[in-house]
Design an enzyme around this catalytic site. Sequence first.
Site, PDB file in Angstrom:
ATOM      1  N   TRP A 126       0.870  -1.011  -0.028  1.00 31.30           N
ATOM      2  CA  TRP A 126      -0.049  -0.033  -0.109  1.00 31.30           C
ATOM      3  C   TRP A 126       0.987   1.264  -0.065  1.00 31.30           C
ATOM      4  O   TRP A 126       1.875   1.410   0.886  1.00 31.30           O
ATOM      5  CB  TRP A 126      -0.828  -0.109   1.334  1.00 31.30           C
ATOM      6  CG  TRP A 126      -1.818   1.142   1.516  1.00 31.30           C
ATOM      7  CD1 TRP A 126      -2.703   1.680   0.463  1.00 31.30           C
ATOM      8  CD2 TRP A 126      -1.942   1.842   2.931  1.00 31.30           C
ATOM      9  NE1 TRP A 126      -3.443   2.591   1.143  1.00 31.30           N
ATOM     10  CE2 TRP A 126      -3.171   2.867   2.537  1.00 31.30           C
ATOM     11  CE3 TRP A 126      -1.524   1.839   4.093  1.00 31.30           C
ATOM     12  CZ2 TRP A 126      -3.426   3.718   3.363  1.00 31.30           C
ATOM     13  CZ3 TRP A 126      -1.849   2.718   4.851  1.00 31.30           C
ATOM     14  CH2 TRP A 126      -2.719   3.505   4.555  1.00 31.30           C
ATOM     15  N   ASP A 206      -0.616  -5.165   9.734  1.00 33.75           N
ATOM     16  CA  ASP A 206      -1.478  -4.224   9.389  1.00 33.75           C
ATOM     17  C   ASP A 206      -2.535  -5.078   9.026  1.00 33.75           C
ATOM     18  O   ASP A 206      -2.538  -5.920   7.787  1.00 33.75           O
ATOM     19  CB  ASP A 206      -0.822  -3.551   8.256  1.00 33.75           C
ATOM     20  CG  ASP A 206      -1.821  -2.537   7.643  1.00 33.75           C
ATOM     21  OD1 ASP A 206      -3.012  -2.414   8.177  1.00 33.75           O
ATOM     22  OD2 ASP A 206      -1.533  -1.675   6.744  1.00 33.75           O
ATOM     23  N   ALA A 208      -6.024  -4.838   7.727  1.00 36.77           N
ATOM     24  CA  ALA A 208      -6.946  -3.752   7.249  1.00 36.77           C
ATOM     25  C   ALA A 208      -8.209  -4.347   6.662  1.00 36.77           C
ATOM     26  O   ALA A 208      -9.092  -3.747   6.378  1.00 36.77           O
ATOM     27  CB  ALA A 208      -6.092  -2.795   6.384  1.00 36.77           C
ATOM     28  N   LYS A 241     -12.810  -0.932   6.081  1.00 37.79           N
ATOM     29  CA  LYS A 241     -13.442  -1.907   4.890  1.00 37.79           C
ATOM     30  C   LYS A 241     -14.453  -2.639   5.516  1.00 37.79           C
ATOM     31  O   LYS A 241     -15.718  -2.914   4.808  1.00 37.79           O
ATOM     32  CB  LYS A 241     -12.216  -2.383   4.368  1.00 37.79           C
ATOM     33  CG  LYS A 241     -11.320  -1.581   3.706  1.00 37.79           C
ATOM     34  CD  LYS A 241     -10.139  -1.393   4.626  1.00 37.79           C
ATOM     35  CE  LYS A 241      -9.239  -0.013   4.221  1.00 37.79           C
ATOM     36  NZ  LYS A 241      -9.210   0.468   3.027  1.00 37.79           N
TER      37      LYS A 241
HETATM   38  C1  LIG Z   1      -3.004  -2.392   3.761  1.00 37.26           C
HETATM   39  C2  LIG Z   1      -3.670  -1.161   4.132  1.00 37.26           C
HETATM   40  N1  LIG Z   1      -3.423  -0.816   5.446  1.00 37.26           N
HETATM   41  C3  LIG Z   1      -4.163   0.399   5.973  1.00 37.26           C
HETATM   42  C4  LIG Z   1      -5.041   1.056   5.041  1.00 37.26           C
HETATM   43  C5  LIG Z   1      -5.738   2.370   5.766  1.00 37.26           C
HETATM   44  O1  LIG Z   1      -7.185   2.025   5.932  1.00 37.26           O
HETATM   45  P1  LIG Z   1      -8.090   3.324   6.443  1.00 37.26           P
HETATM   46  O2  LIG Z   1      -8.775   3.940   5.263  1.00 37.26           O
HETATM   47  O3  LIG Z   1      -8.801   2.689   7.596  1.00 37.26           O
HETATM   48  O4  LIG Z   1      -7.061   4.401   6.850  1.00 37.26           O
HETATM   49  C6  LIG Z   1      -5.331   0.655   3.888  1.00 37.26           C
HETATM   50  C7  LIG Z   1      -6.295   1.450   3.050  1.00 37.26           C
HETATM   51  O5  LIG Z   1      -6.423   1.390   1.816  1.00 37.26           O
HETATM   52  C8  LIG Z   1      -4.727  -0.756   3.255  1.00 37.26           C
HETATM   53  O6  LIG Z   1      -5.030  -0.745   2.214  1.00 37.26           O
END
Ligand SMILES: Cc1ncc(COP(=O)(O)O)c(C=O)c1O
Length: 390
Positions: A126, A206, A208, A241
């Site tokens: 990301w 992470d 998510a 998400k």
């Molecule tokens: C791997 C990963 N970590 C963290 C996030 C952060 O998500 P948030 O929208 O909750 O800040 C994302 C969002 O695209 C992501 O893909």
Amino acid sequence: MLNRLNQQPPDALLALIKLYEADPRADKIDLGVGVYRTGQGGTPVFGAIKAAERKLVEEQASKAYLGPEGDMGFVHALMPIVFGEDVPTGRIDGMQTPGGTGAVRLALALAKRSGVNRVLMGVPSWPNHAQIVADLGMELVSFDHATPDGAADLKALRGALAAAGEGDAVLLHGCCHNPTGVDYTDAQWDEIAALLAQSPVLPVIDLAYQGLGRGLEEDAYGARLVLAAVPEALLAYSCDKNFGLYRDRVGALYVQAGDSEALGRIMSNGLALARANWSMPPDHGAAAVRLVLEDEGLTAQWRHELDQMRERIGQVRAALAAQGTAGALDLTPYGRQFGMFAMLPLSKEQIQSLRADHAIYMAGSGRINVAGLTTGNLDTFSGALAAVAG
Ligand SMILES: Cc1ncc(COP(=O)(O)O)c(C=O)c1O
């Protein structure tokens, strides 16, 4: 002073949204934006969240400040989902953060405060991961996340861990790897946990997309295993998400420490960093998640809605893989991968041609949002792919 600043490039994905919106072609396909879409192309609010929000409006008696830790009812209600029923008491606690981004930021800032200078990370990742590492003045040590045939590159991870030591952290995606969709298998997680158990490298996980890959329990397999294997770890969580709360910014940072005394000290540093960064996280979305998780009926409804999302993503992946090939592209690996994202090995020219000649929009990296595909546009998509990658 301010006039000295150099122009920064616009966010490529946000620029893509604008281009997509301005495109008058009726059959245009948006695979760029990273939000879940139904078969009809919408990103609706979960029914369980709507019900919780109604309850919140009725029952919330005050909007007085909560504190840098946010809504601890939310943080604790989420723990059985993340860690399972056997959370080691006294060694794990958390705090609410503004989304998963806030959680990743706080995790890395906390790691830095405790002496971590280098962050090992599989790439591609990301894009914000690298930006946060750079913004904190930490060094990024990258290795290949995936092999060309679309599996996780464990050899690269092993090599990176072997060359690392005290003062290093490794950032791992818990599930639904963004952007590749290439997740570790359970057997690979077993090996990763065993490696980390022997290593001084601090794991930062992470998570998510829990529930959007194989299932809520299955998607937490790796995170739980690593936490069970090591004394200390950080886990950044997003509810944006799996509860569909994107713009409400709902996340949490969990800390696992060696013992309860250390946990208290580490958490106090996390709270101090939160206070200096955003003072306290936004309340509304986290309060809605808490109300869902405190109510058996709403929890069942949320799980059902999440199951439907995951099933749809799985169906689209299977339909894509069933096409076999598109020109020179082998589509079969996409059926074995998880979550909303996949990487197409296309050149800049091919991605440009898809946009200009076929009204298909995807990130410049070749990342697609699988959830942007529907039974109505899948054939158009694979036909266009075959035309550009023929
Ligand atoms: C791997 C990963 N970590 C963290 C996030 C952060 O998500 P948030 O929208 O909750 O800040 C994302 C969002 O695209 C992501 O893909």
